[in-house]
Write an enzyme that holds these catalytic residues in place. Structure first.
Site, PDB file in Angstrom:
ATOM      1  N   ASP A 113       0.786  -1.197  -0.019  1.00  0.00           N
ATOM      2  CA  ASP A 113      -0.056  -0.097  -0.002  1.00  0.00           C
ATOM      3  C   ASP A 113       0.951   1.290   0.013  1.00  0.00           C
ATOM      4  O   ASP A 113       1.895   1.373   0.786  1.00  0.00           O
ATOM      5  CB  ASP A 113      -0.693  -0.281   1.361  1.00  0.00           C
ATOM      6  CG  ASP A 113      -1.754   1.055   1.347  1.00  0.00           C
ATOM      7  OD1 ASP A 113      -2.911   0.936   0.580  1.00  0.00           O
ATOM      8  OD2 ASP A 113      -1.621   2.289   1.816  1.00  0.00           O
ATOM      9  N   ASN A 121      -2.112  13.143  -4.078  1.00  0.00           N
ATOM     10  CA  ASN A 121      -3.176  13.478  -4.733  1.00  0.00           C
ATOM     11  C   ASN A 121      -3.758  15.198  -4.486  1.00  0.00           C
ATOM     12  O   ASN A 121      -3.938  15.850  -5.434  1.00  0.00           O
ATOM     13  CB  ASN A 121      -4.524  12.874  -4.714  1.00  0.00           C
ATOM     14  CG  ASN A 121      -4.561  11.521  -5.516  1.00  0.00           C
ATOM     15  OD1 ASN A 121      -3.608  11.487  -6.427  1.00  0.00           O
ATOM     16  ND2 ASN A 121      -5.216  10.452  -5.051  1.00  0.00           N
ATOM     17  N   HIS A 126      -4.567  14.674  -8.734  1.00  0.00           N
ATOM     18  CA  HIS A 126      -4.964  13.338  -9.343  1.00  0.00           C
ATOM     19  C   HIS A 126      -4.144  12.883 -10.507  1.00  0.00           C
ATOM     20  O   HIS A 126      -3.860  11.725 -10.650  1.00  0.00           O
ATOM     21  CB  HIS A 126      -6.465  13.056  -9.357  1.00  0.00           C
ATOM     22  CG  HIS A 126      -7.187  13.397  -8.171  1.00  0.00           C
ATOM     23  ND1 HIS A 126      -7.496  12.092  -7.410  1.00  0.00           N
ATOM     24  CD2 HIS A 126      -7.866  13.958  -7.704  1.00  0.00           C
ATOM     25  CE1 HIS A 126      -7.963  12.442  -6.311  1.00  0.00           C
ATOM     26  NE2 HIS A 126      -8.499  13.641  -6.397  1.00  0.00           N
ATOM     27  N   ASP A 130      -2.258   9.530 -10.641  1.00  0.00           N
ATOM     28  CA  ASP A 130      -2.165   8.371 -11.501  1.00  0.00           C
ATOM     29  C   ASP A 130      -0.923   7.930 -12.116  1.00  0.00           C
ATOM     30  O   ASP A 130      -0.647   6.878 -12.245  1.00  0.00           O
ATOM     31  CB  ASP A 130      -3.209   8.757 -12.641  1.00  0.00           C
ATOM     32  CG  ASP A 130      -4.637   9.000 -12.228  1.00  0.00           C
ATOM     33  OD1 ASP A 130      -4.919   8.263 -11.230  1.00  0.00           O
ATOM     34  OD2 ASP A 130      -5.519   9.557 -13.085  1.00  0.00           O
ATOM     35  N   GLU A 156      -4.766   2.606  -4.126  1.00  0.00           N
ATOM     36  CA  GLU A 156      -3.426   2.304  -3.962  1.00  0.00           C
ATOM     37  C   GLU A 156      -2.790   1.021  -3.419  1.00  0.00           C
ATOM     38  O   GLU A 156      -1.527   0.961  -3.087  1.00  0.00           O
ATOM     39  CB  GLU A 156      -2.808   3.706  -3.290  1.00  0.00           C
ATOM     40  CG  GLU A 156      -3.173   3.624  -1.678  1.00  0.00           C
ATOM     41  CD  GLU A 156      -4.490   4.224  -1.394  1.00  0.00           C
ATOM     42  OE1 GLU A 156      -4.471   4.761  -0.246  1.00  0.00           O
ATOM     43  OE2 GLU A 156      -5.388   4.316  -2.529  1.00  0.00           O
TER      44      GLU A 156
END
Length: 251
Positions: A113, A121, A126, A130, A156
């Site tokens: 994670d 973000n 974002h 990404d 994630e």
């Protein structure tokens, strides 16, 4: 033979017989030409039919190839994560079910994670988030061994299946991946950006199901987060046995 007969009859001045024989020879000659013409026509038709059959077979092959390519694309799209290109949760479930169904399978499962991904973000957008996920997917894929499976589990989170590994071996593999992610040049994406990952590992047991195995790996992931993140945590089997055999604490 008829030609020779005509010559003989002419030599003997039997012109009437020679003429009759010549007519017979002419009739046979025309018949032979007709037969030859018919045979050439049949051969030509056969060749044309063969060419049509080959063209039809080639078209069918091209259609079959296009269909196979389309099916391959659809299968990939159904089993791949659109953002990272890694296998998605559906593909992970299939791979894990196959391993769990084999009583002789010996493997470890890890959940990875990203640390503070929401902060990435919120701080850089974002779009940057990404791109971070795409790069993480590539680093995970590049850092694992042939035969290992890494899938995007959602958000994630990533799940890694490590066939034929003990907890010690799985820890070594995932630790190399963790270090590679930490050392990656993230600042070329955004100045000041750093990315780390926490990983929890569990070794599969015969009684494990999909949820129980992931739950044990998730417990180790939670431990890694609690210890400060950016680390790999695994519970040795001896510790698990001690916990199972330890007497319950008195209230």
């Amino acid at each position: 033979l008829l030609q020779e007969l005509v010559s003989a009859q002419e030599a003997s001045s039997d012109h009437r017989s020679a003429l009759a024989t010549f007519r017979e020879m002419h009739t046979y000659t025309l018949q032979q030409r007709d037969i030859a013409t018919e045979r050439r026509a049949l051969l030509l038709n056969a060749r044309m039919a063969l060419d049509r059959a080959r063209q039809s077979a080639e078209l069918e092959r091209l259609r079959a190839d296009r269909l196979q390519q389309r099916n391959t694309i659809l299968t990939h799209e159904a089993n791949a994560d659109a953002l990272t290109g890694l296998p998605n949760r559906r593909a992970l479930e299939q791979a894990l079910a196959s391993l769990l169904a084999d009583p002789s399978a010996h493997f470890s499962c890890a959940i990875a994670d990203l640390d503070h991904f929401k902060r990435i973000n919120d701080s850089w957008s974002h779009l940057v988030g990404d791109e971070v996920l795409r790069r993480i997917g590539a680093l995970l894929h590049a850092g694992l061994r042939p035969g290992d499976v890494v899938a995007r589990f959602g958000g994630e989170e990533f799940v890694i299946l490590l066939p034929g590994t003990s907890l010690v071996e799985a820890t070594a593999v995932t630790e190399r991946v963790r270090q590679a992610i930490e050392a990656a040049p993230w600042s070329d994406l955004q100045p000041g950006l750093t990315v780390t990952i926490s990983i929890g590992i569990a070794q599969a047991k015969q009684a494990d199901g999909f949820d129980t195995l992931l739950a044990r790996a998730d417990t180790q992931l939670y431990a890694a987060k609690s210890l400060g993140r950016n680390r790999v945590c695994a519970t040795p089997p001896s510790d698990e046995r001690r916990r199972r055999s330890a007497p319950p604490k008195q209230p």
